[in-house]
Design an enzyme around this catalytic site. Structure first.
Site, mmCIF file in Angstrom:
data_model
loop_
_atom_site.group_PDB
_atom_site.id
_atom_site.type_symbol
_atom_site.label_atom_id
_atom_site.label_comp_id
_atom_site.label_asym_id
_atom_site.label_seq_id
_atom_site.Cartn_x
_atom_site.Cartn_y
_atom_site.Cartn_z
ATOM 1 N N GLY A 79 0.818 -1.198 0.000
ATOM 2 C CA GLY A 79 0.000 0.000 0.000
ATOM 3 C C GLY A 79 0.854 1.249 0.000
ATOM 4 O O GLY A 79 2.070 1.202 -0.203
ATOM 5 N N TYR B 202 30.267 -1.255 4.063
ATOM 6 C CA TYR B 202 29.756 -0.514 2.907
ATOM 7 C C TYR B 202 30.885 -0.423 1.876
ATOM 8 O O TYR B 202 31.879 0.264 2.086
ATOM 9 C CB TYR B 202 29.339 0.879 3.375
ATOM 10 C CG TYR B 202 28.496 1.686 2.429
ATOM 11 C CD1 TYR B 202 29.041 2.216 1.263
ATOM 12 C CD2 TYR B 202 27.174 1.970 2.718
ATOM 13 C CE1 TYR B 202 28.273 2.991 0.409
ATOM 14 C CE2 TYR B 202 26.398 2.745 1.873
ATOM 15 C CZ TYR B 202 26.951 3.255 0.722
ATOM 16 O OH TYR B 202 26.202 4.026 -0.124
#
Length: 573
Positions: A269, A473
């Protein structure tokens, strides 16, 4: 806020330049064979794009105008192209070459939850497709419609819903509309003495709803928590009505519906608002720079800090390769800077713990709180860093990092202009796994570069610390060999890194979501029953596959063909 470039990152008037960075050009030439003065490979002109005419029938167009007002319904070609994709490397390369893909047919901008509900009703009645859109910064392919989608595609731009609705000061909670950009959210909170404390790399161009939909993490998440920790309740417009959860600190009501929404990428949604943790603005905030001798000792120092009582707000340390890159991006030094640098160099030469200075690791540690609390934190961290052979180099590097931390994505456009590809892959794993994980990823990337016959560069930093582990990262760059856009070569490097994450016991992504870019590795990460659970959830909530289909897992009844696998593993999702 103005829209980002249709072909790149950020504002039109902001670019990265090497002109004031004397070491950057030689660094690029040496490491990835890129010459800063080579002829620029600029994006095609917008006028040259072949943007298909919108396919919106009169009934749906009328329903959308009734829902949000005619002025908030757009079929403008540039508007539609901006909303067609996010900002992953594949998105940018294709746009720069004039391939805009399956652009939305219409962009709507609701101004209230009731208007979002009306848009959802109109879309379902027309059997159209709805894709929620915040700032458009996603780098996992979460915003692009399936190439073969024949139904009308409606992009729902949520940025008119941008207000802090309420602050519960006793509870430290704020109700915030989902379309609030990072700076606007912080500005509204700061004006009343509060902070959200969530600062992802995309902060200036991303929204609260986007953070929730992708399970975002921020630079100060060590203190404030990731978005999953910060989000206490959500409102989500779904095909069955508007889902509303309660902002309680804990509940025992079966599987968490709030957690189901987190990371759902529009598959369940449209998120319209959230109740989130907020904190009083700290009395003091400072980020200090540190140097550690090498990656193994840097990693162990970060683990010791996480285990200690210091509890800093930021713990970030770069490996030797990223440290050298950071130094190469420095602006031309003043005479005083040169004197300080010479003094530091002489000191490091005498310090026994620093052997090969190419292995030296630059760290940033952030502290927040009262004057006394910050002093205590700094003392604890200082002892740990010293015990691992490192030293503090003061606040100037930390201040520079704080000022420039949101500018890094512009470097990717700079490299694309010069024919080089650069991207990131991030993961998380337990502390015990991190050393081997790091070694394996570096080896896998360098092996892929060698197989391609290119000169590549890979670097890494630890960006978030937890009780049991941390996020690593990785950033990589290379100039593709031969002709073409190089995406097939990029896929081989990216796939080598992602597969190594999985093979080393890490996760496919720490905070960049699944989308379509990472979907091929999802089953290996969460197991086949896990994928089956997700598919059952998405198909149960959205049986018509109207809500951003094809993301995370493909709906069983509408399999989406992979586009340009480039050697990536076949997705069983």
């Amino acid at each position: 806020m103005a829209q980002m470039k249709w072909w790149g990152w950020g504002d039109d008037d902001v670019v990265f330049t090497h002109e004031d960075k004397p070491e950057f050009g030689p660094f690029l030439e040496r490491e990835i064979d890129v010459h800063v003065d080579a002829p620029s490979e600029r994006p095609v002109a917008f006028a040259a794009l072949d943007v298909p005419d919108p396919a919106v029938d009169a009934e749906l167009a009328g329903a959308l105008e009734a829902a949000v007002g005619a002025a908030q319904v757009s079929t403008d070609p540039r508007d539609r192209v901006v909303h067609a994709r996010g900002k992953c490397l594949r998105d940018l390369v294709r746009h720069r070459h004039g391939d805009v893909g399956r652009v939305p047919d219409v962009v709507v901008r609701p101004g209230s939850e009731a208007e979002v509900e009306a848009v959802m009703h109109a879309v379902l009645e027309a059997d159209a497709v709805v894709i929620p859109f915040g700032g458009g910064t996603n780098i996992a392919g979460s915003l692009e419609a399936p190439a073969g989608e024949e139904r009308t595609i409606v992009s729902v731009d949520m940025t008119r819903l941008d207000r802090v609705l309420e602050i519960d000061e006793l509870s430290g909670l704020a109700r915030v509309q989902a379309g609030a950009f990072g700076p606007a959210l912080e500005g509204q909170l700061n004006a009343r003495g509060w902070t959200f404390g969530h600062f992802p790399d995309s902060f200036t161009h991303s929204t609260l709803g986007g953070w929730i939909a992708t399970r975002s993490s921020g630079m100060q998440s060590d203190k404030y928590g990731d978005i999953a920790d910060l989000t206490r309740a959500v409102h989500v417009v779904t095909p069955a009505g508007t889902l509303a959860t309660r902002p309680v600190p804990h509940t025992s009501t079966g599987p968490s519906v709030r957690e189901m929404v987190l990371g759902s990428e529009g598959r369940l949604g449209i998120i319209t608002e959230a109740t989130v943790h907020v904190h009083r603005l700290p009395e003091r905030r400072t980020i200090l720079g540190y140097l550690l001798p090498d990656w193994p000792r840097a990693l162990e120092a970060m683990r010791a800090i996480a285990e200690s009582d210091a509890a800093p707000s930021v713990t970030r340390v770069s490996d030797g390769s990223e440290t050298r890159f950071s130094f190469a991006t420095r602006k031309a030094p003043t005479a005083l800077d040169k004197l300080k640098s010479k003094g530091l160099q002489a000191f490091l030469d005498r310090k026994s713990s620093f052997g090969d200075l190419d292995q030296m690791c630059l760290a940033f540690i952030g502290y927040e709180g009262s004057k006394a609390h910050v002093a205590t934190q700094r003392k604890l961290v200082g002892k740990i860093v010293s015990a691992h052979g490192g030293l503090c180099i003061g606040s100037s590097p930390g201040e520079l990092y704080d000022q420039k931390k949101f500018d890094t994505p512009y470097i990717r456009d700079y490299l694309l202009d010069r024919g080089a590809l650069a991207d990131v892959s991030e993961t998380a794993a337990p502390w015990s796994v991190l050393p081997a994980l790091y070694d394996n990823v570096i080896a896998a990337a360098n092996g892929a570069f060698a197989d391609l016959g290119v000169r590549g560069y890979i670097m890494c930093h630890l960006s978030h610390s937890y009780h049991s582990g941390a996020c690593l990262y990785f950033t990589f760059a290379f100039r593709p060999a031969g002709v073409g856009d190089g995406i097939d070569q990029y896929d081989r490097v990216k796939s080598a890194i992602q597969q190594t994450f999985i093979d080393s016991g890490a996760t496919l992504s720490h905070h960049h979501a699944v989308g379509v870019e990472h979907a091929p590795w999802l089953e290996q990460d969460i197991s086949a029953p896990g994928v089956a659970m997700l598919r059952a959830l998405f198909d149960g909530v959205d049986p018509g596959a109207n809500l951003n289909p094809g993301k995370i897992v493909a709906p069983a009844e509408r399999p989406v063909a992979a586009d340009g696998d480039g050697g990536r593993p076949a997705s069983h999702a």
